[in-house]
Design an enzyme around this catalytic site. Structure first.
Site, mmCIF file in Angstrom:
data_model
loop_
_atom_site.group_PDB
_atom_site.id
_atom_site.type_symbol
_atom_site.label_atom_id
_atom_site.label_comp_id
_atom_site.label_asym_id
_atom_site.label_seq_id
_atom_site.Cartn_x
_atom_site.Cartn_y
_atom_site.Cartn_z
ATOM 1 N N CYS B 85 0.741 -1.239 -0.063
ATOM 2 C CA CYS B 85 -0.002 -0.087 0.062
ATOM 3 C C CYS B 85 0.906 1.333 0.043
ATOM 4 O O CYS B 85 1.566 1.617 -1.005
ATOM 5 C CB CYS B 85 -0.986 -0.103 1.282
ATOM 6 S SG CYS B 85 -2.192 1.216 0.991
ATOM 7 N N HIS B 194 -3.773 -5.731 1.139
ATOM 8 C CA HIS B 194 -2.808 -5.971 2.317
ATOM 9 C C HIS B 194 -2.598 -7.249 2.856
ATOM 10 O O HIS B 194 -3.677 -7.755 3.707
ATOM 11 C CB HIS B 194 -3.608 -5.133 3.490
ATOM 12 C CG HIS B 194 -3.587 -3.565 3.610
ATOM 13 N ND1 HIS B 194 -2.231 -2.889 4.163
ATOM 14 C CD2 HIS B 194 -4.046 -2.860 2.702
ATOM 15 C CE1 HIS B 194 -2.457 -1.599 3.720
ATOM 16 N NE2 HIS B 194 -3.461 -1.446 2.802
ATOM 17 N N GLU B 196 -1.116 -8.474 5.349
ATOM 18 C CA GLU B 196 -0.695 -8.628 6.845
ATOM 19 C C GLU B 196 -2.050 -8.430 7.552
ATOM 20 O O GLU B 196 -2.074 -8.830 8.622
ATOM 21 C CB GLU B 196 0.327 -7.432 6.944
ATOM 22 C CG GLU B 196 -0.227 -6.153 7.172
ATOM 23 C CD GLU B 196 -0.554 -5.401 5.983
ATOM 24 O OE1 GLU B 196 -0.518 -6.016 4.881
ATOM 25 O OE2 GLU B 196 -0.732 -4.224 6.152
#
Lengths: 81, 222
Positions: B85, B194, B196
């Site tokens: 990002c 994302h 994570e």
């Protein structure tokens, strides 16, 4: 004291959603003159005295390195009295 | 294996990135933007957020922070580097990958779970996936539209350097539905969604994102 102005605009081929949103808002307010709107950034840099060619060259360098992203943007540098 | 996670002022996802590294079996090392010391890490993650308030352009100021100098050097030497990002935007501003990220075509900030296909499994960050694998991970950005010129796009396509593509309708106006790309060497990867935030079903929509972090540990062990 002089003012150096750097204008940064998205390159013509890069889509400008902000400009499009402004262009769409204008006729809603009765302003029907706009065929297209592009939105950019303007930097006003104040310096002491009149700028020397060397100083203007430095500003050009800074505009290319930091103030604009040459991948998507063009810039112009001018002196405003 | 030590994976560095950089914190810039305005970074939001450093803790989740560090957690993902630990989940994958690595040791997460915090790196500070103002400290040009990589603390002996084997790889680096630039996490998401709004570094330096996204002032000027997303990633434009972070790209010149002291920690980036050794990171750029190490990446040129082959160190695995993942930008997620805002981290992807930093990679683009640092010219470690081609192109730029611009404002979403519909102007809205997006926050949703997004399907992607993984298309290149030869990079340091994607070897745990199978080619064509569909994954579901969060997408949250205001300036996620990947832009580049036609020549660069042809190169990326021709060399298989588009590592992930959005499935279905184009969420942000990215050229050719690009969600992530790699450099020619395959050690630097930029990804807009994302991974994570998707490492277990308790906190994410899937555990699909974990593959990015197990991939790099595999790459480092050799």
């Amino acid at each position: 004291m002089a003012k150096i102005v750097v204008d940064v605009m998205l390159k013509p081929e890069i889509l400008d959603p902000q400009g499009k949103a402004v262009a769409a808002a204008l006729p809603r307010l009765g302003f029907t003159f706009a065929k297209d709107v592009r939105q950019g950034k303007r930097f006003e840099i104040e310096i002491d005295g009149d700028p020397t060619p060397a100083q203007l060259a430095e500003v050009e360098k800074a505009a290319e390195k930091l103030l604009s992203n040459p991948v998507i943007e063009n810039f112009t540098v001018r002196v405003e009295k | 294996m030590k994976i560095g996670v950089v914190t810039f002022p305005g970074t939001l996802d450093d803790r989740d990135a560090a957690r993902a590294v630990r989940y994958a079996g690595g040791e997460a090392i915090s790196l500070w933007h103002n400290d040009a010391d990589l603390k002996g890490v084997d790889a680096v993650i630039l996490p998401g957020g709004f570094s330096y308030g996204d002032y000027l352009r997303c990633g434009a100021i972070s790209r010149f922070s002291p920690v980036m100098e050794p990171i750029i050097d190490a990446a040129h030497g082959g160190m695995p580097l993942l930008g997620i990002c805002n981290g992807f935007q930093v990679l683009a501003e640092a010219h470690l990958i081609p192109g730029a990220l611009t404002r979403n075509h519909e102007l809205h900030f997006l926050c949703r779970d997004q399907k992607l296909t993984i298309e290149n499994t030869d990079t340091a960050w994607t070897s745990s996936f199978s080619s064509g694998q569909e994954i579901l991970i969060p997408l949250k950005n205001g300036e996620g539209a990947y832009m580049c010129d036609d020549k660069t796009l042809a190169e990326l396509e021709g060399e298989g350097r588009i590592i992930a593509r959005y499935v279905g309708e184009n969420p942000n106006g990215s050229r050719n539905l690009i969600a992530g790309i790699t450099n020619a060497r395959g050690n630097v990867v930029g990804l807009m969604p994302h991974p994570e935030h998707a490492i277990d079903s308790l906190t994410g929509p899937s555990a699909d994102g974990l593959g990015f972090f197990t991939s790099v540990l595999k790459a480092l062990v050799g």
